[in-house]
Scaffold this motif. Structure first.
Motif, PDB file in Angstrom:
ATOM      1  N   ILE A 126      -5.120  -6.052  72.548  1.00  0.00           N
ATOM      2  CA  ILE A 126      -5.073  -4.911  71.640  1.00  0.00           C
ATOM      3  C   ILE A 126      -6.317  -4.952  70.756  1.00  0.00           C
ATOM      4  CG2 ILE A 126      -3.877  -3.844  69.676  1.00  0.00           C
ATOM      5  CD1 ILE A 126      -1.251  -4.935  70.779  1.00  0.00           C
ATOM      6  N   VAL A 127      -6.952  -3.805  70.582  1.00  0.00           N
ATOM      7  CA  VAL A 127      -8.041  -3.644  69.615  1.00  0.00           C
ATOM      8  C   VAL A 127      -7.569  -2.613  68.597  1.00  0.00           C
ATOM      9  CG1 VAL A 127     -10.407  -2.860  69.239  1.00  0.00           C
ATOM     10  CG2 VAL A 127      -9.849  -4.264  71.247  1.00  0.00           C
ATOM     11  N   SER A 128      -7.474  -3.013  67.342  1.00  0.00           N
ATOM     12  CA  SER A 128      -6.938  -2.133  66.295  1.00  0.00           C
ATOM     13  C   SER A 128      -8.033  -1.814  65.284  1.00  0.00           C
ATOM     14  CB  SER A 128      -5.728  -2.783  65.620  1.00  0.00           C
ATOM     15  OG  SER A 128      -6.025  -4.094  65.160  1.00  0.00           O
ATOM     16  N   LEU A 129      -7.807  -0.726  64.523  1.00  0.00           N
ATOM     17  CA  LEU A 129      -8.837  -0.247  63.609  1.00  0.00           C
ATOM     18  C   LEU A 129      -8.229   0.242  62.302  1.00  0.00           C
ATOM     19  CD1 LEU A 129      -9.307   1.170  66.681  1.00  0.00           C
ATOM     20  CD2 LEU A 129     -11.478   1.774  65.636  1.00  0.00           C
ATOM     21  N   THR A 130      -8.815  -0.175  61.179  1.00  0.00           N
ATOM     22  CA  THR A 130      -8.660   0.503  59.886  1.00  0.00           C
ATOM     23  C   THR A 130     -10.065   0.627  59.304  1.00  0.00           C
ATOM     24  OG1 THR A 130      -8.116  -1.652  58.865  1.00  0.00           O
ATOM     25  CG2 THR A 130      -6.291  -0.182  59.328  1.00  0.00           C
ATOM     26  N   ILE A 131     -10.725   1.719  59.626  1.00  0.00           N
ATOM     27  CA  ILE A 131     -12.130   1.908  59.248  1.00  0.00           C
ATOM     28  C   ILE A 131     -12.304   3.116  58.332  1.00  0.00           C
ATOM     29  CG2 ILE A 131     -13.036   0.713  61.270  1.00  0.00           C
ATOM     30  CD1 ILE A 131     -13.485   3.437  62.584  1.00  0.00           C
ATOM     31  N   THR A 132     -11.239   3.578  57.709  1.00  0.00           N
ATOM     32  CA  THR A 132     -11.149   4.714  56.793  1.00  0.00           C
ATOM     33  C   THR A 132     -11.137   6.037  57.556  1.00  0.00           C
ATOM     34  OG1 THR A 132     -13.475   5.243  56.311  1.00  0.00           O
ATOM     35  CG2 THR A 132     -12.455   3.414  55.076  1.00  0.00           C
ATOM     36  N   GLU A 133     -10.606   7.057  56.882  1.00  0.00           N
ATOM     37  CA  GLU A 133     -10.463   8.366  57.515  1.00  0.00           C
ATOM     38  C   GLU A 133     -11.812   8.957  57.914  1.00  0.00           C
ATOM     39  OE1 GLU A 133      -9.353   7.630  54.455  1.00  0.00           O
ATOM     40  OE2 GLU A 133      -7.159   7.640  54.582  1.00  0.00           O
ATOM     41  N   GLY A 134     -12.864   8.596  57.193  1.00  0.00           N
ATOM     42  CA  GLY A 134     -14.168   9.177  57.459  1.00  0.00           C
ATOM     43  C   GLY A 134     -14.991   8.432  58.482  1.00  0.00           C
ATOM     44  N   GLY A 135     -14.407   7.419  59.138  1.00  0.00           N
ATOM     45  CA  GLY A 135     -15.202   6.570  60.025  1.00  0.00           C
ATOM     46  C   GLY A 135     -15.198   6.950  61.484  1.00  0.00           C
ATOM     47  N   TYR A 136     -14.682   8.144  61.827  1.00  0.00           N
ATOM     48  CA  TYR A 136     -14.475   8.477  63.237  1.00  0.00           C
ATOM     49  C   TYR A 136     -15.450   9.516  63.777  1.00  0.00           C
ATOM     50  CZ  TYR A 136     -10.399   5.535  63.109  1.00  0.00           C
ATOM     51  OH  TYR A 136      -9.583   4.431  62.996  1.00  0.00           O
ATOM     52  N   PHE A 137     -16.479   9.850  63.006  1.00  0.00           N
ATOM     53  CA  PHE A 137     -17.523  10.771  63.449  1.00  0.00           C
ATOM     54  C   PHE A 137     -16.931  12.096  63.921  1.00  0.00           C
ATOM     55  CE2 PHE A 137     -19.046   6.414  64.107  1.00  0.00           C
ATOM     56  CZ  PHE A 137     -20.167   6.430  63.289  1.00  0.00           C
ATOM     57  N   ILE A 138     -16.049  12.653  63.076  1.00  0.00           N
ATOM     58  CA  ILE A 138     -15.392  13.908  63.377  1.00  0.00           C
ATOM     59  C   ILE A 138     -15.930  14.988  62.439  1.00  0.00           C
ATOM     60  CG2 ILE A 138     -13.170  15.121  63.414  1.00  0.00           C
ATOM     61  CD1 ILE A 138     -13.518  13.005  65.615  1.00  0.00           C
ATOM     62  N   ASP A 139     -16.263  16.137  62.995  1.00  0.00           N
ATOM     63  CA  ASP A 139     -16.668  17.289  62.198  1.00  0.00           C
ATOM     64  C   ASP A 139     -15.429  17.819  61.488  1.00  0.00           C
ATOM     65  OD1 ASP A 139     -17.065  20.131  61.530  1.00  0.00           O
ATOM     66  OD2 ASP A 139     -18.977  19.936  62.570  1.00  0.00           O
ATOM     67  N   ALA A 140     -15.440  17.809  60.154  1.00  0.00           N
ATOM     68  CA  ALA A 140     -14.242  18.163  59.390  1.00  0.00           C
ATOM     69  C   ALA A 140     -13.822  19.605  59.632  1.00  0.00           C
ATOM     70  CB  ALA A 140     -14.488  17.939  57.900  1.00  0.00           C
ATOM     71  N   ALA A 141     -14.776  20.511  59.851  1.00  0.00           N
ATOM     72  CA  ALA A 141     -14.434  21.919  60.018  1.00  0.00           C
ATOM     73  C   ALA A 141     -13.795  22.188  61.368  1.00  0.00           C
ATOM     74  CB  ALA A 141     -15.673  22.783  59.837  1.00  0.00           C
ATOM     75  N   THR A 142     -14.304  21.539  62.418  1.00  0.00           N
ATOM     76  CA  THR A 142     -13.796  21.796  63.767  1.00  0.00           C
ATOM     77  C   THR A 142     -12.734  20.804  64.203  1.00  0.00           C
ATOM     78  OG1 THR A 142     -15.473  20.410  64.861  1.00  0.00           O
ATOM     79  CG2 THR A 142     -16.059  22.719  64.391  1.00  0.00           C
ATOM     80  N   GLY A 143     -12.712  19.615  63.567  1.00  0.00           N
ATOM     81  CA  GLY A 143     -11.798  18.566  64.000  1.00  0.00           C
ATOM     82  C   GLY A 143     -12.220  17.907  65.295  1.00  0.00           C
ATOM     83  N   LYS A 144     -13.436  18.171  65.736  1.00  0.00           N
ATOM     84  CA  LYS A 144     -13.928  17.638  67.011  1.00  0.00           C
ATOM     85  C   LYS A 144     -14.962  16.536  66.776  1.00  0.00           C
ATOM     86  CE  LYS A 144     -11.624  20.841  69.257  1.00  0.00           C
ATOM     87  NZ  LYS A 144     -10.402  20.501  70.023  1.00  0.00           N
ATOM     88  N   PHE A 145     -15.144  15.721  67.810  1.00  0.00           N
ATOM     89  CA  PHE A 145     -16.154  14.663  67.785  1.00  0.00           C
ATOM     90  C   PHE A 145     -17.539  15.266  67.552  1.00  0.00           C
ATOM     91  CE2 PHE A 145     -19.218  12.343  70.593  1.00  0.00           C
ATOM     92  CZ  PHE A 145     -19.388  11.238  69.776  1.00  0.00           C
ATOM     93  N   ASP A 146     -18.314  14.607  66.699  1.00  0.00           N
ATOM     94  CA  ASP A 146     -19.656  15.071  66.357  1.00  0.00           C
ATOM     95  C   ASP A 146     -20.700  14.220  67.089  1.00  0.00           C
ATOM     96  OD1 ASP A 146     -22.008  15.948  65.274  1.00  0.00           O
ATOM     97  OD2 ASP A 146     -21.624  15.227  63.245  1.00  0.00           O
ATOM     98  N   PRO A 147     -21.254  14.712  68.196  1.00  0.00           N
ATOM     99  CA  PRO A 147     -22.223  13.913  68.965  1.00  0.00           C
ATOM    100  C   PRO A 147     -23.604  13.861  68.339  1.00  0.00           C
ATOM    101  CG  PRO A 147     -21.974  16.071  69.968  1.00  0.00           C
ATOM    102  CD  PRO A 147     -20.993  16.022  68.830  1.00  0.00           C
TER     103      PRO A 147
END
Length: 494
Positions: A126-147
């Motif tokens: 198992i690999v687990s994560l607690t890296i904060t809500e802002g750590g997932y490289f997600i565009d807040a407006a679209t909710g999609k991954f930001d490449p």
């Protein structure tokens, strides 16, 4: 007399704190965890500690990992005390210290090769994560991954030498596939709607930038269970270090303080097995979403709602904000009239009873949770905890006066001074642009709520704009306390 925490001194500490019933040499690694912060050590590590105390599943020890420069300080502190942690649970009527020991090591930047090698080990399932809500490289407006994020672009251009958590996970998975080792499960423990799905989108999105075929393999081979996690865990400061020393006689360089309450709801998707967490209180369900939305909107939304009026009224501790009759009544009206009505039903749960529990938890005077902690990172938290409720109400044709007031309080906070004239210290990755936008909104409210990557379509809705303008005008002309009173009385605006 005080005792420095270590494996060698546990017997000396035994009359002051609860000790592990298991020995360190009995534990074998099974989990690699990114983000060894306070919440992890008060939550997942506690569940494993409780399970190990039952003599169960000792092959699920934790190896921590960190990619930020600040993680090195955590590693050095924990290593000096043999990776033991003093966890102090503080409820209104009790306090107790527990020494926990499920962590075996912490690996930090720049030792990325060792992190990848550990991820590739068949021991890690198992690999687990607690890296904060802002750590997932997600565009807040679209909710999609930001490449397009620079860190993502860098990892995509050099996938053999990643620097992000997700690049390291991909490198570890690739090494496992090449060695014929089955894929580990990736388990997100952050406060994000659909956190497993979000994690999968980021991992696969990054992999696809350099190796589309491998991204498809990840999608079909790796489990990403959704989860809901909950325990109020404030940051550690000198206060917590002093209490640990003075009340328990333990010298711990980074103790963890938390409330007694904890909750973990988890999807049972673990192809390589998992610890028997149901034996220590974890709830396994086929669909986490109802529990998750309840917690994100009522608890996290509640935190986000009280943070900014409290800051504007120069209140430091969360329990002090709940002692303020205006803030307490504001939160109750907001939750019961605007938030709870758009939270979907949760199996065997009364949402009103859940709110009463939340209200009591916020009121705990011992935990020492602070308003600055709640107010930080609003650019990531508001779009996850407040604005979804606003959007849902607008879609149903319902009023958003209270939720618009929350956004106005956030704007007023980012003007930079409290109602009492004190300078506000920001802690947000978007602080500079939010401060600029808040000041500009004095002449044009759209300068703040028009930030598309935060407010999305909510900011362009005329009904929200009207309510926001009414609230921010009142906050500037009369202050937070008078504005809250008007909202409570139903006289804020027509």
């Amino acid at each position: 007399m005080t005792t420095k925490l270590s494996l060698a001194t546990l017997d000396d500490i035994g009359n002051r704190a609860s000790l592990p019933s298991y020995r360190r040499d009995e534990i074998r690694p099974g989990i690699l965890h990114f983000g060894v912060g306070n919440f992890h050590r008060a939550h997942m590590a506690i569940y494993l500690h409780d399970l190990f105390n039952k003599g169960r599943d000792l092959d699920w020890g934790i190896i921590g990992a960190g990619v930020m420069p600040s993680d090195q300080r955590m590693r050095d502190t924990l290593k000096a005390q043999d990776f033991l942690t003093t966890v102090v649970e503080q409820d209104i009527d009790r306090s107790a210290a527990t020494i926990t020991g499920p962590m075996l090591d912490v690996i930090t930047a720049p030792d990325f090769d060792r992190i990848i090698a550990t991820l590739a080990s068949p021991d890690i399932r198992i690999v687990s994560l607690t890296i904060t809500e802002g750590g997932y490289f997600i565009d807040a407006a679209t909710g999609k991954f930001d490449p397009t994020h620079p860190a993502i672009v860098a990892d995509a251009q050099d996938p053999a030498h990643p620097k992000t958590v997700f690049g390291l996970i991909i490198a570890g998975l690739k090494a496992r596939r090449e060695a014929g080792i089955p894929a580990f499960t990736v388990m997100c423990c952050d406060n994000i709607p659909g956190n497993g799905e979000v994690t999968e989108a980021t991992v696969c999105g990054l992999a696809r930038l350099s190796d589309p075929e491998f991204a498809d393999w990840i999608h079909h081979s790796v489990a990403f269970p959704n989860s809901m996690v909950d325990r109020i865990t404030p940051a550690t400061g000198q206060r917590e270090i002093d209490i640990t020393r003075d009340s328990y006689g333990i010298e711990d360089g980074w103790p963890v303080f938390c409330e007694g309450f904890k909750q973990w709801v988890l999807e049972d998707k673990f192809p390589l097995g998992r610890p028997a967490l149901e034996d220590v209180g974890v709830t396994f369900v086929p669909d986490v979403a109802p529990y998750e939305l309840m917690k994100l909107r009522i608890l996290n939304g509640g935190h986000a709602a009280i943070a900014y009026p409290a800051a504007l009224m120069d209140i430091h501790f969360v329990h002090e904000s709940m002692e303020n009759p205006l803030i307490r009544a504001f939160l109750a009206k907001l939750e019961n009239e605007e938030i709870i009505p758009v939270v979907p039903p949760v199996p065997n749960t009364s949402l009103q009873d859940y709110y009463i529990l939340i209200e009591n938890r916020f009121s705990n005077p011992k935990i020492g949770d602070t308003i600055p902690r709640l107010a930080q990172d609003g650019s990531n938290r508001q779009p996850k905890f407040i604005l979804p409720s606003t959007a849902d109400r607008l879609a149903k044709g319902l009023d958003v006066q209270g939720l618009a007031l929350v956004s106005a309080l956030w704007c007023r906070y980012f003007e930079g001074t409290s109602d009492g004239g004190k300078t506000i210290a920001f802690n947000d990755p978007s602080a500079e642009r939010l401060h600029t936008a808040a000041l500009a909104s004095r002449s044009d409210p759209m300068a703040f709520i028009g930030i598309a990557d935060i407010f999305g379509s909510v900011g362009s809705d005329p009904r929200f704009q009207k309510r926001f303008a009414e609230a921010i005008d009142s906050l500037r002309s009369r202050g937070a306390a008078a504005t809250l009173q008007s909202y409570i009385d139903g006289t804020l605006a027509s």
